[in-house]
Every structure is written in structure tokens, then in C-alpha cells.
Scaffold this motif. Structure first.
Motif, mmCIF file in Angstrom:
data_model
loop_
_atom_site.group_PDB
_atom_site.id
_atom_site.type_symbol
_atom_site.label_atom_id
_atom_site.label_comp_id
_atom_site.label_asym_id
_atom_site.label_seq_id
_atom_site.Cartn_x
_atom_site.Cartn_y
_atom_site.Cartn_z
ATOM 1 N N PHE A 127 0.872 -1.174 0.000
ATOM 2 C CA PHE A 127 0.000 0.000 0.000
ATOM 3 C C PHE A 127 0.912 1.227 0.000
ATOM 4 O O PHE A 127 1.717 1.417 0.913
ATOM 5 N N ILE A 128 0.793 2.045 -1.036
ATOM 6 C CA ILE A 128 1.665 3.202 -1.196
ATOM 7 C C ILE A 128 0.877 4.294 -1.907
ATOM 8 O O ILE A 128 -0.019 3.998 -2.697
ATOM 9 N N HIS A 129 1.212 5.544 -1.649
ATOM 10 C CA HIS A 129 0.390 6.601 -2.234
ATOM 11 C C HIS A 129 0.515 6.661 -3.754
ATOM 12 O O HIS A 129 -0.492 6.638 -4.466
ATOM 13 N N ALA A 130 1.750 6.740 -4.248
ATOM 14 C CA ALA A 130 1.938 6.928 -5.690
ATOM 15 C C ALA A 130 2.608 5.734 -6.357
ATOM 16 O O ALA A 130 2.053 5.124 -7.263
ATOM 17 N N GLY A 131 3.813 5.397 -5.918
ATOM 18 C CA GLY A 131 4.515 4.289 -6.546
ATOM 19 C C GLY A 131 5.972 4.256 -6.155
ATOM 20 O O GLY A 131 6.387 4.862 -5.173
ATOM 21 N N PHE A 132 6.773 3.560 -6.953
ATOM 22 C CA PHE A 132 8.212 3.481 -6.733
ATOM 23 C C PHE A 132 8.858 3.121 -8.057
ATOM 24 O O PHE A 132 8.236 2.522 -8.942
ATOM 25 N N ALA A 133 10.128 3.470 -8.197
ATOM 26 C CA ALA A 133 10.832 3.250 -9.455
ATOM 27 C C ALA A 133 11.835 2.108 -9.376
ATOM 28 O O ALA A 133 12.161 1.501 -10.392
ATOM 29 N N SER A 134 12.327 1.807 -8.180
ATOM 30 C CA SER A 134 13.367 0.796 -8.034
ATOM 31 C C SER A 134 12.842 -0.603 -8.347
ATOM 32 O O SER A 134 11.766 -0.995 -7.899
ATOM 33 N N MET A 135 13.635 -1.385 -9.080
ATOM 34 C CA MET A 135 13.280 -2.775 -9.370
ATOM 35 C C MET A 135 13.381 -3.642 -8.119
ATOM 36 O O MET A 135 12.937 -4.792 -8.116
ATOM 37 N N HIS A 136 13.962 -3.082 -7.047
ATOM 38 C CA HIS A 136 14.144 -3.830 -5.807
ATOM 39 C C HIS A 136 13.121 -3.436 -4.740
ATOM 40 O O HIS A 136 13.222 -3.876 -3.595
ATOM 41 N N GLY A 137 12.162 -2.600 -5.109
ATOM 42 C CA GLY A 137 11.106 -2.240 -4.179
ATOM 43 C C GLY A 137 11.305 -0.888 -3.526
ATOM 44 O O GLY A 137 12.382 -0.295 -3.616
ATOM 45 N N PRO A 138 10.282 -0.381 -2.860
ATOM 46 C CA PRO A 138 10.356 0.959 -2.271
ATOM 47 C C PRO A 138 11.434 1.109 -1.207
ATOM 48 O O PRO A 138 11.953 2.204 -0.993
#
Length: 242
Positions: A127-138
Motif C-alpha cells: 500500500f503506497i500513495h503513488a509508486g516506486f521506481a526501483s526494481m528492488h522495491g520501495p
């Protein structure tokens, strides 16, 4: 049976929040996960925060921090009010705090400070507001602001070939980290959807409450959802976010 319910972006619509919770027939045994952006938009931002503080005293609640919440936190802590924030609904949020004592505002500040950047449950659902870019997770994200600003996660899901499966080499590696991902931030009405939108393993719960849409709440197990009335009908003399 107790439920886990996820709630999309509220943007100062306290009437919509109360209506959605009533329509979902929330009980004291339900867990509520809020995806952020509680403020900025309609005229009841401070009322939303006050309401959430009260229900958290008797309800199992998880509060994720959105980009608008980070702005409001900065204002409450240091009276920083950048033009970008004021023009994005912040002006109405500031107005909603007229008459509050410094003690009351400090209580609200502490509430913002306790919010989470993201949350992963025991079923490996993020559960996150917008997202994340890392392939390894937030947890490996270089820029923590991506938790509140990233749109690439959702844009990738929307643009994906529907025939792609998780076994495909082309399937986005970020998506494989979690069984499901719940986000807000990017209104589903931008792609013509007025209900919680499902793309790949991502559920977008921002159904445009800041603008012309409704506020949505959904049972993460059954995927049954409930919505408020469209926000303009609840605040007929206001324009929401421009």
C-alpha cells in the motif's frame, strides 16, 4: 468476519469520507488503510484530519502519506506555503484551519508526522500513495519523494499488453515483488474509469474525489467496493481542485 478496507484520496471531502464509511457499513473490527492525500481540494481538510484522528482512537487504521500531506505537514511545522501548494488546493486547506489553536494544530502536525511512507501486509500486498521506481522495491528507492509522486508504476500498468503474463520476460519486474499493489495519486477518471481500476496486479483507488469523481473504499479480499456521491454534488458551491 473482520475486513481490511482500503480508501482512496480524500482531498478535503469530509462529507464524502463519512458517506463512504457509512455505505461500507464499517464496524469496529475492520482495518482501514488510507492511501493518502487527505487534504487540499474541498473546504474540509482540517475536518478530515480531525475525523481521522478520532476514528483512529477506536479503529485499526493505517495512514499512508501523500504528496499533499507532505506539503501540509511542512506548513504546519514551519509555515512553509509554496505557491505550487497553494495553487494545488493548499489555499483552501489553510483557510480550513482558521480559528484553530496552536495546540490543536500541533495535534494535527503530530498526526502527519506519524504517517507511513508505505505498508506491506502479511499477504505481501503493498500500500503506497503513488509508486516506486526501483526494481528492488520501495525500500531501495533512491528518492523517498517517489513514494508520493511516482506515476511510472501506474502508467506502465495502463500501457501494458493485456496478454502479458507474469512468466513473460517483458513483465515489469517491479510488479513481481508483491502479490498486489494499492495506490492512489493518479485519478482513474483520467482514463475514463470512475471506479477502482485494476491493471496487472495494481489497484488504483483514486477515483477522482478531488475533481468530479467519488471517494471509494474497497474490501481487499472480495474486491467489493462502495462509493460516496460525486464530490461536486456534496459541495455544490465549490470547485474542488482546479
Amino acid at each position: 468476519m473482520n475486513r481490511t478496507l482500503v480508501i482512496g484520496d480524500i482531498h478535503g471531502g469530509c462529507k464524502a469520507l463519512q458517506q463512504a464509511i457509512e455505505r461500507a457499513e464499517v464496524t469496529s473490527g475492520d482495518r482501514l488503510i488510507f492511501l493518502g492525500d487527505y487534504v487540499d481540494g474541498w473546504s474540509e481538510s482540517s475536518e478530515v484530519i480531525r475525523y481521522l484522528i478520532e476514528i483512529s482512537k477506536t479503529q485499526d487504521c493505517i495512514f499512508i502519506k501523500g504528496n499533499h500531506d507532505a506539503w501540509c505537514e511542512d506548513w504546519l511545522s514551519a509555515e512553509q506555503a509554496p505557491d505550487m501548494w497553494l495553487l494545488s488546493g493548499g489555499k483552501r486547506t489553510v483557510e480550513s484551519y482558521a480559528g484553530y489553536s496552536s495546540e490543536e494544530m500541533n495535534v494535527h502536525l503530530e498526526f502527519f508526522q506519524r504517517m507511513k511512507n508505505y505498508y506491506v501486509d502479511d499477504q505481501n500486498k503493498l500500500f503506497i500513495h503513488a509508486g516506486f521506481a526501483s526494481m528492488h522495491g520501495p525500500q531501495k528507492e533512491v528518492y523517498s519523494s517517489n513514494y508520493r509522486w511516482d506515476r511510472t508504476l501506474w502508467e506502465t500498468a495502463v500501457a501494458m499488453d493485456k496478454k502479458l503474463t507474469k512468466n513473460s520476460e517483458l513483465y515489469p519486474k517491479r510488479f513481481l515483488l508483491y502479490n498486489e499493489i494499492y495506490i492512489g495519486h493518479t485519478p482513474t477518471i483520467e482514463i475514463g474509469i470512475t471506479t477502482p481500476a485494476h491493471k496487472a496486479n495494481i489497484w488504483n483507488m483514486d477515483t477522482g474525489a478531488a475533481y468530479t469523481g467519488a471517494l471509494s473504499i474497497m474490501d481487499i479480499d472480495t474486491k467489493e467496493f462502495w462509493q460516496s456521491d460525486p464530490l461536486p454534488s456534496l459541495y455544490p458551491n465549490e470547485n474542488g481542485r482546479n
